[in-house]
Design a protein around this motif. Structure first.
Motif, mmCIF file in Angstrom:
data_model
loop_
_atom_site.group_PDB
_atom_site.id
_atom_site.type_symbol
_atom_site.label_atom_id
_atom_site.label_comp_id
_atom_site.label_asym_id
_atom_site.label_seq_id
_atom_site.Cartn_x
_atom_site.Cartn_y
_atom_site.Cartn_z
ATOM 1 N N ASP A 144 0.831 -1.212 0.000
ATOM 2 C CA ASP A 144 0.000 0.000 0.000
ATOM 3 C C ASP A 144 0.861 1.255 0.000
ATOM 4 O OD1 ASP A 144 -2.497 -1.265 -0.006
ATOM 5 O OD2 ASP A 144 -2.555 -1.394 2.192
ATOM 6 N N SER A 145 2.140 1.127 0.393
ATOM 7 C CA SER A 145 3.026 2.293 0.445
ATOM 8 C C SER A 145 2.965 3.066 -0.862
ATOM 9 C CB SER A 145 4.474 1.873 0.700
ATOM 10 O OG SER A 145 4.636 1.416 2.004
ATOM 11 N N GLY A 146 2.863 4.370 -0.742
ATOM 12 C CA GLY A 146 2.790 5.242 -1.907
ATOM 13 C C GLY A 146 1.382 5.480 -2.388
ATOM 14 N N GLY A 147 0.434 4.655 -1.937
ATOM 15 C CA GLY A 147 -0.958 4.818 -2.345
ATOM 16 C C GLY A 147 -1.570 6.075 -1.738
ATOM 17 N N PRO A 148 -2.579 6.620 -2.386
ATOM 18 C CA PRO A 148 -3.184 7.855 -1.893
ATOM 19 C C PRO A 148 -3.988 7.633 -0.611
ATOM 20 C CG PRO A 148 -4.482 6.986 -3.701
ATOM 21 C CD PRO A 148 -3.255 6.117 -3.595
ATOM 22 N N VAL A 149 -3.916 8.621 0.262
ATOM 23 C CA VAL A 149 -4.773 8.676 1.446
ATOM 24 C C VAL A 149 -5.671 9.889 1.234
ATOM 25 C CG1 VAL A 149 -4.886 8.899 3.954
ATOM 26 C CG2 VAL A 149 -3.000 7.615 2.889
ATOM 27 N N LEU A 150 -6.976 9.645 1.201
ATOM 28 C CA LEU A 150 -7.944 10.693 0.906
ATOM 29 C C LEU A 150 -8.766 11.072 2.134
ATOM 30 C CD1 LEU A 150 -8.042 8.481 -1.722
ATOM 31 C CD2 LEU A 150 -9.095 10.503 -2.654
ATOM 32 N N ALA A 151 -9.126 12.339 2.189
ATOM 33 C CA ALA A 151 -10.094 12.855 3.162
ATOM 34 C C ALA A 151 -10.948 13.856 2.392
ATOM 35 C CB ALA A 151 -9.402 13.520 4.339
ATOM 36 N N ARG A 152 -12.243 13.799 2.579
ATOM 37 C CA ARG A 152 -13.177 14.666 1.855
ATOM 38 C C ARG A 152 -12.978 14.568 0.334
ATOM 39 N NH1 ARG A 152 -10.825 17.549 5.711
ATOM 40 N NH2 ARG A 152 -9.770 18.861 4.227
ATOM 41 N N GLY A 153 -12.601 13.372 -0.142
ATOM 42 C CA GLY A 153 -12.458 13.133 -1.571
ATOM 43 C C GLY A 153 -11.191 13.660 -2.206
ATOM 44 N N LYS A 154 -10.276 14.205 -1.406
ATOM 45 C CA LYS A 154 -9.017 14.732 -1.943
ATOM 46 C C LYS A 154 -7.827 14.039 -1.291
ATOM 47 C CE LYS A 154 -10.921 19.191 -3.150
ATOM 48 N NZ LYS A 154 -10.814 20.629 -3.021
ATOM 49 N N VAL A 155 -6.742 13.931 -2.039
ATOM 50 C CA VAL A 155 -5.544 13.256 -1.554
ATOM 51 C C VAL A 155 -4.798 14.177 -0.593
ATOM 52 C CG1 VAL A 155 -3.389 12.111 -2.194
ATOM 53 C CG2 VAL A 155 -5.357 12.003 -3.734
ATOM 54 N N ILE A 156 -4.664 13.727 0.668
ATOM 55 C CA ILE A 156 -3.959 14.523 1.682
ATOM 56 C C ILE A 156 -2.495 14.126 1.797
ATOM 57 C CG2 ILE A 156 -6.046 14.998 2.998
ATOM 58 C CD1 ILE A 156 -4.955 12.820 5.033
ATOM 59 N N GLY A 157 -2.120 12.993 1.205
ATOM 60 C CA GLY A 157 -0.748 12.507 1.258
ATOM 61 C C GLY A 157 -0.700 11.085 0.760
ATOM 62 N N VAL A 158 0.433 10.409 0.978
ATOM 63 C CA VAL A 158 0.585 9.029 0.550
ATOM 64 C C VAL A 158 0.882 8.132 1.745
ATOM 65 C CG1 VAL A 158 1.340 9.647 -1.781
ATOM 66 C CG2 VAL A 158 3.050 9.195 -0.025
ATOM 67 N N GLN A 159 0.416 6.890 1.651
ATOM 68 C CA GLN A 159 0.690 5.885 2.674
ATOM 69 C C GLN A 159 2.199 5.706 2.767
ATOM 70 O OE1 GLN A 159 -0.982 3.972 4.921
ATOM 71 N NE2 GLN A 159 1.020 3.172 5.412
ATOM 72 N N SER A 160 2.741 5.708 3.979
ATOM 73 C CA SER A 160 4.179 5.615 4.129
ATOM 74 C C SER A 160 4.615 4.434 4.991
ATOM 75 C CB SER A 160 4.721 6.925 4.703
ATOM 76 O OG SER A 160 6.114 6.893 4.789
ATOM 77 N N LEU A 161 4.452 4.528 6.291
ATOM 78 C CA LEU A 161 4.949 3.513 7.219
ATOM 79 C C LEU A 161 3.798 2.860 7.968
ATOM 80 C CD1 LEU A 161 7.779 5.696 8.778
ATOM 81 C CD2 LEU A 161 8.026 4.060 6.907
#
Length: 189
Positions: A144-161
């Motif tokens: 999952d690392s590098g995959g998008p993390v969304l809140a309110r339908g927008k990407v807030i960052g990427v999965q890291s650790l």
């Protein structure tokens, strides 16, 4: 809506079979985790998005973060994901990725717990700054690392650790939030 989100998630792979996830944030730019490139510097990487293989032409790691940008050889006719800001604590999140050797994008609903100024991997090799914490169920897993993390339908960052002391996945993961200067890095890629 979810199927459109899934179409915009990339799978980046190395010749040795290892891989990570990413997100299309412009027609020809994928954002992902920088720690994947640390292990595969100079390797001929492949990118698959929405069922198509697209060769990358260049990449840039955002110094001091776990964010990397990959430019694709040509634009992809797939919806791009919009970037958002760090959400309030207890906001609902959605992590998307190819964790666990999945052949299709997996969805991991969760809750944003808050931010940290910095986080490191157990080995100290990966630095995440700025960092957010999410609780996901089912948990984020390797791939999952590098995959998008969304809140309110927008990407807030990427999965890291992933927080997994002694191999026990605590369902808490670090998100590499957008660093200052990300927009400038995208323009200069």
């Amino acid at each position: 809506m979810t199927s459109d989100l899934h179409r915009s998630v990339a799978r980046l792979s190395a010749p040795d079979g290892s891989y990570c996830s990413g997100a299309l944030i412009a027609p020809d730019i994928v954002v992902t985790c920088a720690h994947f490139f640390a292990r595969h510097a100079g390797a001929r990487l492949g990118v698959r998005i929405d069922g198509s293989a697209i060769a990358p032409t260049s990449f840039r790691v955002s110094h001091g973060t776990d964010i990397a940008l990959v430019r694709l050889r040509h634009p992809v006719d797939t919806p791009v994901l919009l970037l958002g800001f760090e959400p309030r604590p207890l906001s609902r999140t959605l992590t998307l990725g190819f964790g666990g050797k999945a052949q299709a994008v997996q969805s991991r609903p969760g809750v944003y717990l808050g931010s940290l100024p910095i986080s490191w991997s157990r080995s100290g090799a990966t630095k995440v700054r700025p960092a957010g914490l999410v609780y996901t169920n089912p948990p984020a897993i390797k791939g999952d690392s590098g995959g998008p993390v969304l809140a309110r339908g927008k990407v807030i960052g990427v999965q890291s650790l992933i927080l997994d002391p002694r191999g026990a996945n605590l369902r808490v993961a670090t998100v590499a939030l957008w660093p200052r200067g990300l927009a400038q890095a995208v323009r200069s890629l």
